[in-house]
Design an enzyme around this catalytic site. Structure first.
Site: not given
Ligand code: NAP
Ligand code: GFB
Length: 322
Positions: A17, A21, A144, A216
């Protein structure tokens, strides 16, 4: 969203949090200020989610009915190139602890976070949600990528074995205020914003890594936050959903750099250091599935979003994560 609890409130735990984001979600939730929802934004100081006991204690304290799972070891191309094992181990631990604890606590819905960089490197375009496991990811971030892919596997396994409502979103490259601006570890846009700030302050050239040619699709964190809230309340599937701007909105790293230069009003020399890796050339994703649900969703115009992100950084330079 599932009907509110007897006391009329849904309790939403946001892991991760305090990040890029998470902070955008905090802003959106505050703007909406719904009386039937209580939000808790957890940082690693609230619990190291690689530790099962700390995870359980956090869930005991918050008592979530819903979880938005953002917490992860995160970084740009150059951090991934250096720490593939750490990215795999830490994220596998975090994800298993959060999903298993959510199951144990009877959490009604979990929305976890994958990334468009986890798709197969050798693929057809545009990429869509059905292609996650169709081949090895790009070598630069395989640690990842495999850890993230296991979230999708676990979501389907929890649903099959227990009927759990655990789903996932697949954002493309995200940028916005409260990003990680560390010059080595960050993603490209925050890295360029920080480097441009230094170049302007010191009268030195701005160095862009790579050739600037890779492509991108960048999504503004505020837009992603709105889409995550929609996913939590209204997205009905266990299968993941790509949250990305349209294919036509795909730009080159050079385009993005020029937008940062314009937004920062930098007039100095711009250099490309092609000895540095370009990483994946493209990972063009289709947002057709999102458009079927939300055909009229409006993404923020990218120049405006980059300008707001630059302005935030300049104003908050002293407190920004560097
Ligand atoms: P971020 O800014 O680096 O934030 C990461 C968050 O995870 C922070 O709140 C951090 O807490 C928390 N965290 C890290 N390790 C933790 C641990 N061991 N225990 C508890 N919390 C921990 O990352 P972000 O860009 O917001 O990413 C959020 C999610 O979006 C991630 O799942 C990421 O994979 C995904 N995603 C990001 C992008 C992108 O371009 N940024 C693209 C696609 C998907 P502290 O602040 O206390 O360290
Ligand atoms: O955001 P980024 O680091 O990650 O972008 P990816 C890397 C691209 O930007 C490469 C160029 O083509 C770099 O050469 N670039 C230019 C820079 N200047 C810079 C700079 O100052 N910093 C950085 N970081 N890049 C990541 C995955 O891939 O995408 C992660 O490795 C994650 O796992 C993320 O999923 C969303 O877009 O290449």
């Amino acid at each position: 969203m599932a009907k509110s609890l007897s006391n009329g409130k849904n309790i939403i735990l946001v892991t991760g949090g305090s990040g890029l984001v998470g902070q955008a979600l905090k802003k959106m939730a505050a703007e909406e200020n719904r009386q039937d929802e209580e939000w808790f934004f957890a940082a690693s100081s609230d619990a190291d989610l690689t530790d099962r006991d700390q995870t359980r204690k956090l869930f005991e304290k918050v008592g979530p009915t819903h979880v938005i799972h953002l917490a992860a070891m995160v970084g740009g191309l150059f951090k991934n190139l250096k720490y593939n094992l750490d990215f795999y181990r830490k994220n596998i631990l975090i994800n298993d602890n959060v999903l298993q604890t959510s199951h144990e606590r009877g959490v009604k819905k979990v929305v976890s976070c994958l990334s468009t960089c986890i798709f197969p490197d050798k693929t057809t375009y545009p990429i869509n949600e059905t292609m996650i496991h169709d081949g090895p990811p790009h070598s630069s971030n395989f640690g990842y990528a495999y850890a993230k892919r296991m979230i999708d596997v676990q979501n389907r396994a929890y649903n099959q074995q227990y009927g759990s409502n655990f789903t996932a979103i697949i954002p493309t490259n995200v940028f916005g205020p409260h990003d990680n601006y560390n010059l080595e570890d960050s993603h490209v846009i925050p890295g360029l914003i920080h480097k441009c700030y230094i170049a302007k302050r010191d009268g030195t050239p701005l160095t862009i890594w790579g050739t600037g040619k890779p492509l991108r699709q960048f999504i503004y964190s505020d837009d992603l936050a709105r889409l995550i809230i929609w996913t939590l309340r209204d997205y009905p599937e266990i299968d993941p959903i790509i949250l990305s701007v349209d294919e036509q909105a795909e730009i080159s790293i050079k385009d993005a750099a020029e937008m940062v230069v314009a937004a920062m009003d930098f007039k100095g020399q711009v250099i490309y250091d092609s000895t540095k890796s370009d990483g994946q050339f493209k990972k063009t994703a289709s947002n057709d599935k999102l458009r079927k649900y939300l055909p009229n969703f409006q993404f923020t115009q990218i120049e405006k979003a980059i300008k707001e992100s630059c302005d935030w950084f300049v104003k908050n330079y002293d407190v920004a994560r560097k």
